[in-house]
Motif scaffolding. Sequence first.
Motif, short mmCIF file in Angstrom:
data_model
loop_
_atom_site.label_atom_id
_atom_site.label_comp_id
_atom_site.label_asym_id
_atom_site.label_seq_id
_atom_site.Cartn_x
_atom_site.Cartn_y
_atom_site.Cartn_z
N LYS A 17 -11.39 3.43 -2.08
CA LYS A 17 -10.61 4.22 -3.02
C LYS A 17 -9.49 4.98 -2.29
CE LYS A 17 -14.49 4.89 -6.15
NZ LYS A 17 -14.08 3.92 -7.11
N ALA A 18 -8.27 4.77 -2.76
CA ALA A 18 -7.11 5.48 -2.21
C ALA A 18 -6.84 6.70 -3.09
CB ALA A 18 -5.89 4.56 -2.20
N TYR A 19 -6.47 7.81 -2.46
CA TYR A 19 -6.14 9.03 -3.19
C TYR A 19 -5.27 9.92 -2.32
CZ TYR A 19 -10.09 10.94 -0.51
OH TYR A 19 -10.93 11.33 0.50
N VAL A 20 -4.64 10.89 -2.96
CA VAL A 20 -3.83 11.88 -2.24
C VAL A 20 -4.62 13.17 -2.23
CG1 VAL A 20 -1.67 13.17 -2.24
CG2 VAL A 20 -1.68 10.77 -2.95
N ALA A 21 -4.72 13.81 -1.06
CA ALA A 21 -5.50 15.05 -0.93
C ALA A 21 -4.70 16.10 -0.18
CB ALA A 21 -6.80 14.76 -0.18
N GLU A 22 -5.12 17.33 -0.36
CA GLU A 22 -4.58 18.42 0.44
C GLU A 22 -5.67 18.79 1.45
OE1 GLU A 22 -3.62 22.85 -0.54
OE2 GLU A 22 -1.89 21.59 -1.04
N LYS A 71 -2.01 20.55 4.46
CA LYS A 71 -1.12 19.39 4.51
C LYS A 71 -1.51 18.37 3.44
CE LYS A 71 0.02 15.65 7.73
NZ LYS A 71 -0.30 15.06 9.02
N ARG A 72 -0.51 17.83 2.76
CA ARG A 72 -0.73 16.74 1.80
C ARG A 72 -0.95 15.47 2.61
NH1 ARG A 72 2.33 12.53 0.29
NH2 ARG A 72 1.99 11.63 -1.74
N THR A 73 -2.05 14.79 2.34
CA THR A 73 -2.33 13.58 3.11
C THR A 73 -2.67 12.41 2.19
OG1 THR A 73 -4.69 14.06 3.32
CG2 THR A 73 -3.25 14.84 5.09
N MET A 117 0.83 -1.21 0.00
CA MET A 117 0.00 0.00 0.00
C MET A 117 0.86 1.25 0.00
SD MET A 117 -3.08 0.67 -0.36
CE MET A 117 -3.61 2.33 -0.73
N ILE A 118 1.97 1.23 0.71
CA ILE A 118 2.90 2.37 0.70
C ILE A 118 3.37 2.62 -0.72
CG2 ILE A 118 5.21 3.12 1.43
CD1 ILE A 118 4.66 1.60 4.12
N GLU A 119 3.72 1.57 -1.44
CA GLU A 119 4.16 1.70 -2.84
C GLU A 119 3.04 2.24 -3.73
OE1 GLU A 119 7.25 1.50 -4.19
OE2 GLU A 119 7.78 1.35 -2.07
N THR A 120 1.81 1.80 -3.48
CA THR A 120 0.66 2.29 -4.25
C THR A 120 0.51 3.80 -4.06
OG1 THR A 120 -0.48 0.17 -4.08
CG2 THR A 120 -1.84 2.09 -4.56
N TYR A 121 0.58 4.27 -2.82
CA TYR A 121 0.46 5.70 -2.55
C TYR A 121 1.61 6.50 -3.19
CZ TYR A 121 -3.59 5.95 0.56
OH TYR A 121 -4.86 5.94 1.08
N LYS A 122 2.82 5.93 -3.21
CA LYS A 122 3.97 6.63 -3.81
C LYS A 122 3.72 6.93 -5.28
CE LYS A 122 7.71 5.03 -0.84
NZ LYS A 122 8.91 4.19 -0.74
N ASN A 123 2.93 6.08 -5.95
CA ASN A 123 2.65 6.25 -7.37
C ASN A 123 1.46 7.17 -7.66
OD1 ASN A 123 4.80 4.56 -8.23
ND2 ASN A 123 3.56 2.77 -7.75
N LEU A 124 0.78 7.63 -6.61
CA LEU A 124 -0.39 8.50 -6.81
C LEU A 124 0.00 9.97 -6.77
CD1 LEU A 124 -3.10 6.79 -4.56
CD2 LEU A 124 -2.88 6.67 -7.04
N LYS A 125 -0.63 10.74 -7.64
CA LYS A 125 -0.49 12.20 -7.63
C LYS A 125 -1.82 12.79 -7.19
CE LYS A 125 2.67 12.03 -11.58
NZ LYS A 125 2.74 10.58 -11.63
N PRO A 126 -1.84 14.02 -6.68
CA PRO A 126 -3.13 14.62 -6.31
C PRO A 126 -4.11 14.53 -7.48
CG PRO A 126 -1.35 15.98 -5.51
CD PRO A 126 -0.72 14.91 -6.37
N GLY A 127 -5.31 14.06 -7.18
CA GLY A 127 -6.33 13.86 -8.22
C GLY A 127 -6.45 12.43 -8.68
N ASP A 128 -5.40 11.61 -8.52
CA ASP A 128 -5.47 10.19 -8.89
C ASP A 128 -6.29 9.43 -7.85
OD1 ASP A 128 -3.76 10.74 -10.97
OD2 ASP A 128 -2.00 9.76 -10.07
N THR A 129 -7.01 8.41 -8.31
CA THR A 129 -7.78 7.54 -7.43
C THR A 129 -7.57 6.10 -7.88
OG1 THR A 129 -9.48 9.23 -7.15
CG2 THR A 129 -10.09 7.01 -6.58
N VAL A 130 -7.44 5.19 -6.93
CA VAL A 130 -7.28 3.78 -7.26
C VAL A 130 -8.14 2.93 -6.31
CG1 VAL A 130 -5.21 3.49 -5.84
CG2 VAL A 130 -5.62 1.93 -7.72
N ASP A 131 -8.89 1.97 -6.89
CA ASP A 131 -9.67 1.04 -6.08
C ASP A 131 -8.72 0.00 -5.51
OD1 ASP A 131 -12.28 2.06 -6.47
OD2 ASP A 131 -12.32 1.18 -8.47
N VAL A 132 -8.77 -0.20 -4.20
CA VAL A 132 -7.81 -1.10 -3.56
C VAL A 132 -8.36 -1.58 -2.22
CG1 VAL A 132 -6.54 0.73 -2.35
CG2 VAL A 132 -5.34 -1.31 -3.06
N LYS A 133 -7.77 -2.66 -1.75
CA LYS A 133 -8.09 -3.23 -0.44
C LYS A 133 -6.76 -3.50 0.25
CE LYS A 133 -10.85 -6.59 -1.07
NZ LYS A 133 -11.50 -7.89 -1.26
#
Length: 172
Positions: free
Chosen positions: A119-124, A151-153, A53-69
């Motif tokens: 859904k995982a995503y990066v937000a401010e 803060k970027r979360t 999951m850490i690797e999945t988040y590293k590949n996300l940019k703000p606005g990206d969304t990925v379905d994951v468990k």
Amino acid sequence: MKNIAILLIICVSVIACKTNSEEKKEENTIAKVEYKSIGDDVKQENVLSKTEMIETYKNLKPGDTVDVKFKTKVNAVCQAKGCWMRMDLGEEEAMVKFKDYAFFMPLDLAGKDVIVDGKAYVAEVSVDEQRHYAEDGGSTPEEVAAITEPKRTLSFMSSGVLVPVEEGNMEE
């Protein structure tokens, strides 16, 4: 003398069998974790580890969304009503909210491993929202006032969660 030797062999055999069965019972208890679903029904298939999951988040940019468990430890739960939780991702945490505000987590879930689906995503996160979460989490007024910048979360919108069922707490 012969009777004593036979009795000794029987005693050793009984003790060895009992110890062996207790060890197997303990291994089975540790390996098997029962879960119950809160929110949408969640299956224990295709679950990412904390590292994945850490690797999945590293590949996300703000606005990206990925379905994951994924599965990891809960660091904190909203103590007002269980409306959010923070999940351990090593040096960072994922802020988990629940789809449509439709369900809540048990307030005593911190420190336990759960499986979240969604859904995982990066937000401010704005200063006001960070302060709100800090207040709900039991931060002091000084800690809340010290929040002064967005803060970027790492964020997660969960549609369902598998929580561990503890012995004596088997309610559905």
